[in-house]
Design a protein around this motif. Structure first.
Motif, mmCIF file in Angstrom:
data_model
loop_
_atom_site.group_PDB
_atom_site.id
_atom_site.type_symbol
_atom_site.label_atom_id
_atom_site.label_comp_id
_atom_site.label_asym_id
_atom_site.label_seq_id
_atom_site.Cartn_x
_atom_site.Cartn_y
_atom_site.Cartn_z
ATOM 1 N N LEU A 24 11.993 -5.883 -1.060
ATOM 2 C CA LEU A 24 12.455 -5.381 -2.419
ATOM 3 C C LEU A 24 13.281 -6.262 -3.510
ATOM 4 O O LEU A 24 13.863 -5.183 -4.621
ATOM 5 C CB LEU A 24 12.974 -3.880 -2.661
ATOM 6 N N LEU A 32 17.351 3.258 -3.699
ATOM 7 C CA LEU A 32 16.086 3.736 -4.239
ATOM 8 C C LEU A 32 15.873 4.544 -5.688
ATOM 9 O O LEU A 32 16.338 6.617 -4.329
ATOM 10 C CB LEU A 32 14.689 3.452 -3.650
ATOM 11 N N ILE A 192 8.798 2.201 3.002
ATOM 12 C CA ILE A 192 9.382 1.576 1.854
ATOM 13 C C ILE A 192 10.022 0.485 1.835
ATOM 14 O O ILE A 192 10.850 -0.018 1.758
ATOM 15 C CB ILE A 192 10.031 2.528 0.725
ATOM 16 N N GLU A 195 6.748 -3.340 -3.268
ATOM 17 C CA GLU A 195 7.155 -3.039 -4.619
ATOM 18 C C GLU A 195 5.755 -2.128 -3.928
ATOM 19 O O GLU A 195 6.273 -0.919 -4.873
ATOM 20 C CB GLU A 195 6.680 -4.256 -5.138
ATOM 21 N N LEU A 198 6.826 1.499 -3.601
ATOM 22 C CA LEU A 198 7.770 2.452 -4.452
ATOM 23 C C LEU A 198 6.446 3.156 -4.374
ATOM 24 O O LEU A 198 7.191 5.017 -5.327
ATOM 25 C CB LEU A 198 8.170 1.842 -5.386
#
Length: 202
Positions: A24, A32, A192, A195, A198
């Protein structure tokens, strides 16, 4: 390590939240944003809603920033300086932090699985019987998280936890002893990691 929690509950929540989010772009997963707050807060709230009054949170990447930005009051915060070595080191640190607390099982969850809510976590917690208990959520019959590890298994789990394997090797070797708790009807076990993932955060 401050510990002001009651020893009255046999099942402690153990949240692994040390990852650095390498895929990420180096954004620590604990920080996050999800529903307006750091993801680690959401994960702690799920464990508590599932009945875990004692919650230990293993921090690693950007631990100081996580402490500053996330409200983790009431949790026992465990620093893992070796977090970059993988999930195994965080699991070992977390289990070690539970020694002597009176906990007879650890309900292990991962910070980067917000699709697994309190109903699923509570089902796995309810599989606790004694310190020899071994249980896992299952999704369409496939083992996943969270995982309940009775304290009788902690030494073996810690010895087998290397790299990013966590408890996987130990659980594979003790497959016949695991109580599988189907949760596919109430949870989605995505991670997660990249990208593209997300999109699951709100």
């Amino acid at each position: 390590m401050k510990d002001n929690q009651s020893n009255g509950t046999p099942v402690a929540g153990l949240l692994l939240a040390a990852g650095g989010g390498r895929r990420l772009g180096g954004r620590p997963k604990a920080l996050l944003a999800h529903r307006g707050r750091p993801l680690v807060e959401h994960a702690v709230a799920v464990l508590r809603a599932a009945g875990c009054t004692r919650v230990h949170v293993v921090l690693g990447a950007a631990a100081d920033t996580v402490r500053e930005r996330a409200d983790l009051s009431g949790c026992v915060l465990v620093d893992n300086p070796d977090w970059a070595a993988g999930m195994g080191s965080s699991l070992r640190a977390g289990l070690d932090s539970l020694a002597g607390t009176g906990a007879r099982a650890a309900l292990v969850s991962l910070v980067d699985q917000p699709g697994i809510g309190a109903e699923a976590v509570g089902r796995v917690r309810a599989a606790y019987r004694d310190e020899a208990s071994l249980a896992s959520a299952a999704y369409a019959g496939v083992r996943g998280h969270p995982v309940l590890l009775g304290s009788a298994h902690w030494p073996g789990v810690a010895a087998a936890a290397t790299g990013d394997r966590g408890a996987r090797a130990y659980l594979k070797a003790h497959e016949e002893a695991i109580t599988l708790v189907e949760c596919g009807d109430v949870a989605r076990p995505y991670d997660i990691d990249t990208e593209a993932d997300l999109v699951h955060l709100e």
